[in-house]
Design a protein around this motif. Sequence first.
Motif, mmCIF file in Angstrom:
data_model
loop_
_atom_site.group_PDB
_atom_site.id
_atom_site.type_symbol
_atom_site.label_atom_id
_atom_site.label_comp_id
_atom_site.label_asym_id
_atom_site.label_seq_id
_atom_site.Cartn_x
_atom_site.Cartn_y
_atom_site.Cartn_z
ATOM 1 N N GLU A 115 24.818 4.832 14.503
ATOM 2 C CA GLU A 115 23.851 5.785 15.051
ATOM 3 C C GLU A 115 23.537 5.417 16.513
ATOM 4 O O GLU A 115 23.465 6.299 17.375
ATOM 5 C CB GLU A 115 22.574 5.721 14.212
ATOM 6 C CG GLU A 115 21.970 7.073 13.919
ATOM 7 C CD GLU A 115 20.748 6.981 13.036
ATOM 8 O OE1 GLU A 115 20.854 7.370 11.873
ATOM 9 O OE2 GLU A 115 19.683 6.513 13.510
ATOM 10 N N HIS A 130 13.796 4.830 19.339
ATOM 11 C CA HIS A 130 14.572 4.910 18.098
ATOM 12 C C HIS A 130 15.099 3.512 17.713
ATOM 13 O O HIS A 130 15.018 3.091 16.557
ATOM 14 C CB HIS A 130 15.729 5.900 18.288
ATOM 15 C CG HIS A 130 16.281 6.435 16.998
ATOM 16 N ND1 HIS A 130 16.529 7.766 16.790
ATOM 17 C CD2 HIS A 130 16.636 5.810 15.843
ATOM 18 C CE1 HIS A 130 17.014 7.926 15.561
ATOM 19 N NE2 HIS A 130 17.089 6.748 14.980
ATOM 20 N N HIS A 134 14.622 0.950 14.305
ATOM 21 C CA HIS A 134 15.708 0.289 13.584
ATOM 22 C C HIS A 134 15.471 -1.224 13.512
ATOM 23 O O HIS A 134 15.650 -1.832 12.461
ATOM 24 C CB HIS A 134 17.057 0.560 14.282
ATOM 25 C CG HIS A 134 17.566 1.956 14.070
ATOM 26 N ND1 HIS A 134 18.751 2.407 14.606
ATOM 27 C CD2 HIS A 134 17.046 3.010 13.384
ATOM 28 C CE1 HIS A 134 18.940 3.659 14.249
ATOM 29 N NE2 HIS A 134 17.919 4.053 13.519
ATOM 30 N N HIS A 173 12.049 8.415 8.201
ATOM 31 C CA HIS A 173 12.901 8.249 9.380
ATOM 32 C C HIS A 173 13.907 9.407 9.486
ATOM 33 O O HIS A 173 14.112 9.967 10.557
ATOM 34 C CB HIS A 173 13.630 6.904 9.280
ATOM 35 C CG HIS A 173 14.436 6.568 10.499
ATOM 36 N ND1 HIS A 173 13.876 6.141 11.672
ATOM 37 C CD2 HIS A 173 15.777 6.601 10.716
ATOM 38 C CE1 HIS A 173 14.839 5.934 12.559
ATOM 39 N NE2 HIS A 173 16.000 6.202 12.000
HETATM 40 FE FE LIG Z 1 17.923 6.286 12.888
#
Ligand SMILES: [Fe+2]
Length: 191
Positions: A115, A130, A134, A173
């Motif tokens: 990702e 983001h 994570h 998420h």
């Molecule tokens: Fe993500």
Amino acid sequence: MKKSYSVFGLFFLIIVALVTIFLGFLFGLDNPVPWIVLASLAIIPYMHERNIRKEYIDWSAQYEVGVKLIDHDHQKLVGLLNQVVSAANFNMGESYVQSVIGELIDYTKYHFEREEGLMKESNYPDLEAHLDQHRQMIEQVETFAKKINERPNCEEDVCMEVYRYLKLWLINHITHTDKELGKYLQSQEQK
Ligand SMILES: [Fe+2]
């Protein structure tokens, strides 16, 4: 410890039920009591499985973000999470629990890398925020992994604690942060 008490309790109930059935049939086959107890015993595994199924995440279109690679990974993660529920509820043994949790952690890291690769390639403006989500998730999962190492075989419902945290985190998420990313990646593809 809580789990061993409940297993002991269930074992005790089954013994009482078997004795009741045996004694009930001594009064004749037309005695309804042993038949009722027998039917109740047959229902227990079905009810147990139904309760566990309620915990599973059923993958549906509402979780799709519209990017093949991300949706594929999310489905795989949901599948692994459902395996954690099975491991926690069907006493599948220490090595199975460890392997499912290990695979879940490894696949989560692998998915995040994929990702993150997409975000970097497309100059995603919300990249840092983001990535932060994570990082926090990986830290939390590794804390859980240590906890499970100390209490293998899902003792004291550690697996369900891990599962419920990850389920909430992942759904939240996916439906917020990753959906935004999905929209951005799709808009980039159209350019
Ligand atoms: Fe993500």
